[in-house]
Motif scaffolding. Sequence first.
Motif, PDB file in Angstrom:
ATOM      1  N   GLY A  78      -7.435   0.935   5.510  1.00 23.39           N
ATOM      2  CA  GLY A  78      -7.221   1.856   6.728  1.00 23.39           C
ATOM      3  C   GLY A  78      -8.358   2.044   7.389  1.00 23.39           C
ATOM      4  N   PRO A  79      -8.569   3.133   7.903  1.00 22.14           N
ATOM      5  CA  PRO A  79      -9.689   3.460   9.072  1.00 22.14           C
ATOM      6  C   PRO A  79     -11.171   3.651   8.556  1.00 22.14           C
ATOM      7  N   ASP A 105      -5.407   0.752  -3.710  1.00 25.32           N
ATOM      8  CA  ASP A 105      -5.753   1.155  -2.154  1.00 25.32           C
ATOM      9  C   ASP A 105      -4.638   2.091  -1.872  1.00 25.32           C
ATOM     10  N   HIS A 106      -5.157   3.364  -0.933  1.00 25.50           N
ATOM     11  CA  HIS A 106      -4.415   4.334  -0.214  1.00 25.50           C
ATOM     12  C   HIS A 106      -4.390   4.272   1.197  1.00 25.50           C
ATOM     13  N   ARG A 153      -5.181  13.861  11.821  1.00 33.51           N
ATOM     14  CA  ARG A 153      -5.763  12.361  11.034  1.00 33.51           C
ATOM     15  C   ARG A 153      -5.182  11.526  11.723  1.00 33.51           C
ATOM     16  N   GLY A 154      -5.687  10.404  12.165  1.00 28.26           N
ATOM     17  CA  GLY A 154      -5.354   9.108  12.547  1.00 28.26           C
ATOM     18  C   GLY A 154      -5.511   9.018  14.015  1.00 28.26           C
ATOM     19  N   GLY A 160     -14.592   8.564  -8.122  1.00 28.05           N
ATOM     20  CA  GLY A 160     -14.888   8.306  -7.037  1.00 28.05           C
ATOM     21  C   GLY A 160     -13.914   8.029  -5.990  1.00 28.05           C
ATOM     22  N   SER A 161     -12.524   8.708  -6.015  1.00 28.33           N
ATOM     23  CA  SER A 161     -11.392   9.017  -5.193  1.00 28.33           C
ATOM     24  C   SER A 161     -11.854   9.143  -3.995  1.00 28.33           C
ATOM     25  N   PHE A 162     -11.309   8.392  -2.987  1.00 34.14           N
ATOM     26  CA  PHE A 162     -11.796   8.629  -1.645  1.00 34.14           C
ATOM     27  C   PHE A 162     -11.075   9.358  -0.876  1.00 34.14           C
ATOM     28  N   GLY A 163     -11.784  10.532  -0.034  1.00 32.34           N
ATOM     29  CA  GLY A 163     -10.969  11.221   0.780  1.00 32.34           C
ATOM     30  C   GLY A 163     -10.612  12.704   0.260  1.00 32.34           C
TER      31      GLY A 163
END
Length: 384
Positions: free
Chosen positions: A37-38, A74-75, A202-203, A100-103
Amino acid sequence: MALLGAGLLAALAQAQTPPQGVTPNEVLLGTIADLSGPVAPYGRDVRNGLQMAIAEINARGGIHGRQLRLLVEDHGYDPKRSVLAAQKLVNQDKVFAIVGSFGTPHSLAAMQVMFPKGVFSLFPMALARETYEPLNPLKFAMLPASFDQIAPVVPGLYRERKATRACVLYQDDDFGHEVLSGTEAGLKTVGATLVERASYKRGATDFSSQVARLKAANCDFVVLGTIIRETVGVIAEARKLGFSPTFLISSTGYSELIPRLGGKDMDGLYAVHTAAFPYLDDASAPVADWARRYQAQFQSAPTIFSVYGYTKINLIARALERAGPQLTTEGFTRAMEGVDVPGDIFGNPPMRFSAAQHLGSSRSRLSQLQNGRWKVVLDYDQFR
């Protein structure tokens, strides 16, 4: 008495039963990252840092005879996919912890899946106080929330820049609202308030209307609750309009991707952070050696997010060592609450966990982009 004795023995046996993801030979960990993703460059570098530290620990024989193994999901920076990934890791793969989960919204959503099954949330790449408050035996954080990063630095920088009209532009989610709250709290200490605020979903990729609002409000001090692409877009739009306030961002913007994507226009941006970006042309000998090993393994130069991943695993390793060979959920929590780490080669502050504090350190420092490179302008405990 016989029944009571049998009950105590059963409870003791249950307490000594290894938690899921733990065998005599292995501790199974998971991570949920943005790999498509971004903010995929962030996610890949955190994953690489995690994998590098795990490989080194396993090469030394593991911990109490156990090897560490990491499963990666991957999310794509979608909180819904983060929940699905957490369900897979927790219920199907049966990991011991997710690290370390991201976001921010992604990690908070995943916790709702993890905690009922006794799975740890360890050092998520999420800047929310909910990652360590209220106290929970299953959650520990390494990075202070955006609120705790932004609130202490705003008063001094606002005065130093002789600003008079403070504004904020933020992502409309948990992460962005932390930045908004921290900005308001910091301004309150110097008797100032926000004169304008603008948000985006978001996005989003077009920030022209938000930047126009800030310019129309004559903002001379703008705090950003943005990620990489959004930060570059906002500042580029401001430069195009001839709008040049002081820009400040939390550690989400402390990345080499900002000047790489935005070029010279990004100079002047301030960012709060802890560890220092590992510029290899002036790195210390220990960091240079670490970077050589990283490049040999991944065929790319490390970034600050590689440092974060590497640091997280080594914190976990300290707790696993302290917990001893009979690893239980309760034992790991107690061990984690006793981890006390001095500052490291990367410039991280000393980190200390306790039964009353599951955040390693609330201290931060401030850097500014100057000629495309981050330079520390206020070190730890220099905020006024």
